[in-house]
Design a protein around this motif. Structure first.
Motif, PDB file in Angstrom:
ATOM      1  N   GLY A   3      58.599  34.736  32.641  1.00  0.00           N
ATOM      2  CA  GLY A   3      59.670  35.809  32.620  1.00  0.00           C
ATOM      3  C   GLY A   3      59.188  37.199  32.069  1.00  0.00           C
ATOM      4  O   GLY A   3      60.135  37.934  31.952  1.00  0.00           O
ATOM      5  N   THR A   4      57.869  37.236  32.455  1.00  0.00           N
ATOM      6  CA  THR A   4      57.320  38.808  32.010  1.00  0.00           C
ATOM      7  C   THR A   4      57.003  39.587  32.987  1.00  0.00           C
ATOM      8  O   THR A   4      57.363  39.192  34.198  1.00  0.00           O
ATOM      9  N   GLY A   5      56.630  40.814  33.107  1.00  0.00           N
ATOM     10  CA  GLY A   5      56.051  41.297  34.205  1.00  0.00           C
ATOM     11  C   GLY A   5      54.814  41.189  34.494  1.00  0.00           C
ATOM     12  O   GLY A   5      54.291  42.148  35.253  1.00  0.00           O
ATOM     13  N   LEU A   6      54.012  40.182  34.167  1.00  0.00           N
ATOM     14  CA  LEU A   6      52.804  39.822  34.534  1.00  0.00           C
ATOM     15  C   LEU A   6      52.592  39.542  36.038  1.00  0.00           C
ATOM     16  O   LEU A   6      51.749  39.829  36.622  1.00  0.00           O
ATOM     17  N   LEU A   7      53.791  38.974  36.516  1.00  0.00           N
ATOM     18  CA  LEU A   7      53.442  38.641  38.052  1.00  0.00           C
ATOM     19  C   LEU A   7      53.501  39.958  38.887  1.00  0.00           C
ATOM     20  O   LEU A   7      52.565  39.991  39.961  1.00  0.00           O
ATOM     21  N   ALA A   8      54.266  40.903  38.711  1.00  0.00           N
ATOM     22  CA  ALA A   8      54.320  42.216  39.308  1.00  0.00           C
ATOM     23  C   ALA A   8      53.039  42.898  39.067  1.00  0.00           C
ATOM     24  O   ALA A   8      52.470  43.334  39.965  1.00  0.00           O
ATOM     25  N   GLU A   9      52.342  42.728  37.844  1.00  0.00           N
ATOM     26  CA  GLU A   9      51.051  43.406  37.601  1.00  0.00           C
ATOM     27  C   GLU A   9      49.932  42.664  38.518  1.00  0.00           C
ATOM     28  O   GLU A   9      49.149  43.394  39.116  1.00  0.00           O
ATOM     29  N   ALA A  10      49.842  41.287  38.428  1.00  0.00           N
ATOM     30  CA  ALA A  10      48.950  40.572  39.354  1.00  0.00           C
ATOM     31  C   ALA A  10      49.043  41.044  40.688  1.00  0.00           C
ATOM     32  O   ALA A  10      48.137  41.235  41.424  1.00  0.00           O
ATOM     33  N   VAL A  11      50.400  41.237  41.391  1.00  0.00           N
ATOM     34  CA  VAL A  11      50.404  41.411  42.825  1.00  0.00           C
ATOM     35  C   VAL A  11      49.891  42.830  42.967  1.00  0.00           C
ATOM     36  O   VAL A  11      49.103  43.062  43.847  1.00  0.00           O
ATOM     37  N   ARG A  12      50.268  43.807  42.034  1.00  0.00           N
ATOM     38  CA  ARG A  12      49.496  45.156  42.237  1.00  0.00           C
ATOM     39  C   ARG A  12      48.026  45.144  42.249  1.00  0.00           C
ATOM     40  O   ARG A  12      47.421  45.865  43.004  1.00  0.00           O
ATOM     41  N   VAL A  13      47.523  44.416  41.414  1.00  0.00           N
ATOM     42  CA  VAL A  13      46.005  44.085  41.332  1.00  0.00           C
ATOM     43  C   VAL A  13      45.351  43.756  42.619  1.00  0.00           C
ATOM     44  O   VAL A  13      44.475  44.146  43.193  1.00  0.00           O
ATOM     45  N   TRP A  14      46.046  42.817  43.113  1.00  0.00           N
ATOM     46  CA  TRP A  14      45.623  42.079  44.321  1.00  0.00           C
ATOM     47  C   TRP A  14      45.686  43.058  45.609  1.00  0.00           C
ATOM     48  O   TRP A  14      44.712  42.827  46.236  1.00  0.00           O
ATOM     49  N   ASP A  15      46.628  43.911  45.663  1.00  0.00           N
ATOM     50  CA  ASP A  15      47.070  44.760  46.840  1.00  0.00           C
ATOM     51  C   ASP A  15      46.138  45.879  46.590  1.00  0.00           C
ATOM     52  O   ASP A  15      45.355  46.093  47.496  1.00  0.00           O
ATOM     53  N   ASP A  16      45.720  46.469  45.391  1.00  0.00           N
ATOM     54  CA  ASP A  16      44.749  47.470  45.163  1.00  0.00           C
ATOM     55  C   ASP A  16      43.126  46.831  45.348  1.00  0.00           C
ATOM     56  O   ASP A  16      42.499  48.153  45.531  1.00  0.00           O
ATOM     57  N   THR A  17      43.098  45.698  44.880  1.00  0.00           N
ATOM     58  CA  THR A  17      41.569  45.555  45.000  1.00  0.00           C
ATOM     59  C   THR A  17      40.893  45.108  46.380  1.00  0.00           C
ATOM     60  O   THR A  17      39.770  45.382  46.647  1.00  0.00           O
ATOM     61  N   ARG A  18      41.898  44.538  46.976  1.00  0.00           N
ATOM     62  CA  ARG A  18      41.183  44.165  48.476  1.00  0.00           C
ATOM     63  C   ARG A  18      41.629  45.013  49.577  1.00  0.00           C
ATOM     64  O   ARG A  18      42.948  45.353  49.617  1.00  0.00           O
ATOM     65  N   ALA A  19      40.970  45.268  50.559  1.00  0.00           N
ATOM     66  CA  ALA A  19      41.327  46.047  51.716  1.00  0.00           C
ATOM     67  C   ALA A  19      42.334  45.283  52.480  1.00  0.00           C
ATOM     68  O   ALA A  19      42.990  45.988  53.293  1.00  0.00           O
ATOM     69  N   SER A  20      42.543  43.911  52.355  1.00  0.00           N
ATOM     70  CA  SER A  20      43.541  43.085  53.171  1.00  0.00           C
ATOM     71  C   SER A  20      44.934  43.413  52.686  1.00  0.00           C
ATOM     72  O   SER A  20      45.946  42.900  53.513  1.00  0.00           O
ATOM     73  N   GLY A  21      45.219  44.200  51.603  1.00  0.00           N
ATOM     74  CA  GLY A  21      46.444  44.377  51.042  1.00  0.00           C
ATOM     75  C   GLY A  21      47.347  45.212  51.854  1.00  0.00           C
ATOM     76  O   GLY A  21      46.629  46.005  52.709  1.00  0.00           O
ATOM     77  N   PRO A  22      48.499  45.668  51.608  1.00  0.00           N
ATOM     78  CA  PRO A  22      49.309  44.941  50.742  1.00  0.00           C
ATOM     79  C   PRO A  22      49.726  43.374  51.152  1.00  0.00           C
ATOM     80  O   PRO A  22      49.908  43.146  52.285  1.00  0.00           O
ATOM     81  N   HIS A  23      50.223  42.731  50.227  1.00  0.00           N
ATOM     82  CA  HIS A  23      50.532  41.115  50.480  1.00  0.00           C
ATOM     83  C   HIS A  23      52.048  40.927  50.617  1.00  0.00           C
ATOM     84  O   HIS A  23      52.616  41.690  49.877  1.00  0.00           O
TER      85      HIS A  23
END
Length: 412
Positions: free
Chosen positions: A88-108
């Motif tokens: 129930g925290t903002g951790l999920l949104a932060e994880a998606v942002r890191v995933w998108d920013d780290t890999r050239a294959s994003g956004p997911h």
């Protein structure tokens, strides 16, 4: 009044005398009594048997575990419900942002969380996600914090999504989680970490690494739900780590960990087609079979590739007279060498302060790893006759053999 009673009594005596003696059918009474007793006994035994049967069936039904729940796939994804203590925290949104920013294959897109959790003791945030990359391919990501920085998420795994029908456990073993960058922590003893997430219905885990001298270890359980996160010796890798998942005491999965983190050496499966006391012949991906690469089983180092051509390669085993490799004493990390002795192996260039004794574990430095202490391969143990080595793979099952390859050069 009493006289009337006496008269009546005398009259009855007179009538009895006129009738004469009466015969009593004692045998008939006994026969009928026996029949009645038998019927009552049979009825009682039947009632007891019925009661016992009811109790037995009830105990059997209670002892029989409910079957493992079946979770329907969500298209190409696992479809497991999200679990964890931070959903129930903002951790999920932060994880998606890191995933998108780290890999050239994003956004997911179509992102579905499997685990959103915080480990307050060591790694901080731990997130497991499914989603599609920019090309529409289903992927799985694992992100964690680190012992060095528990507030910063780092992408540790980005791999194809697993089979949604057969997968029971998603896992990772890596020695790169202690720091934010994945580098070996300076001035400290590194650790590997095992993260496992079970399907709905998994109630406990077991795990074992051949890099450590211990029996099967139990982990997880109702208090941790479907998640397992434990520290292992630095030599632990997906090759030598086994994960066991249980449902109500029944094993529903047993197998090697899925893989490591980004930057870890990759284990490429090969097939042994021939073996002699000091050499072996293997087949596999031509991109993986390059001279100098090490060949291992879950037990440890088998040998080194000396020549390769057309998807086949020659392997010089640890026992070959021409074999030699840089090695370390386990735990103390004293440098030395292991050399073959034609059918056996021994230690060489042992430091005077190494204090090597019988049964000590000796590990080889894998050039595919980015650290001399992470992902090492067990060569064997010191024997009782001086510095001879009992090879770890002398009696290995050769159904699981791998070539270790640098991550950047890993064959697809």
């Amino acid at each position: 009044m009493n006289g009337g009673n006496d008269l009546l009594q005398r009259r009855l005596y007179d009538l009895a005398g006129e009738l004469g003696p009466l015969s009593v059918p004692y045998e008939e009474i006994r026969r009928r009594t026996r029949q009645l007793r038998c019927r009552r006994r049979a009825g009682g035994l039947a009632a007891v048997a019925a009661a016992v049967a009811v109790v037995t069936v009830g105990v059997a039904l209670a002892a029989r575990p409910a079957p493992m729940p079946v979770t329907a796939p969500d298209g190409p994804f696992l479809g497991w419900p999200v679990t964890g203590n931070a959903t129930g925290t903002g951790l999920l949104a932060e994880a998606v942002r890191v995933w998108d920013d780290t890999r050239a294959s994003g956004p997911h897109t179509d992102v579905h969380p499997l685990l959103v959790d915080r480990d307050p003791a060591v790694l901080g945030p731990v997130v497991v996600l499914e989603g599609r990359d920019a090309q529409g391919e289903p992927r799985l990501a694992i992100l964690t914090g680190s012992a060095e920085d528990r507030d910063r998420l780092r992408l540790r795994v980005d791999r194809p999504a697993p089979d949604p029908v057969t997968t029971r456990v998603v896992s990772m073993v890596s020695g790169r989680l202690s720091t934010a960058t994945g580098a070996e922590p300076p001035g400290s003893r590194p650790s590997a970490w095992l993260l496992a997430l079970g399907a709905p219905g998994v109630t406990g885990f077991g795990y074992h690494s051949t890099a450590v001298d211990q029996d099967l270890v139990e982990g997880g359980g109702p208090d941790l739900g479907r998640r397992l996160l434990v520290s292992l010796p630095p030599g632990s890798t997906p090759i030598n780590t086994t994960v066991i998942a249980r449902h109500a005491g029944t094993v529903v999965f047993r197998g090697p960990a899925d893989g490591g983190a980004i930057g870890d050496a990759v284990a490429v499966p090969v097939t042994v087609v021939a073996r002699s006391p000091d050499h072996a012949r293997i087949q596999g991906s031509p991109r993986a079979l390059l001279p100098g690469r090490l060949v291992a089983t879950p037990d440890g180092l088998l040998g080194r590739i000396t020549a390769a051509s057309g998807g086949e390669a020659d392997v010089e085993l640890v026992t070959a007279a021409s074999f030699g490799i840089d090695a370390l004493t386990d735990i103390t990390y004293r440098p030395l060498r292991v050399v073959g002795a034609g059918g056996s192996a021994r230690l060489d260039k042992v430091p005077a302060d190494a204090n090597v004794v019988a049964t000590n574990r000796i590990v080889a430095i894998d050039p595919a790893q980015h650290s001399d202490r992470l992902g090492t391969l067990t060569v064997g143990r010191v024997g009782t006759a001086g510095h001879d080595i009992v090879p770890a793979t002398g009696t290995s099952d050769l159904s699981r053999v791998y070539v270790t390859v640098e991550y950047e050069a890993a064959p697809r």
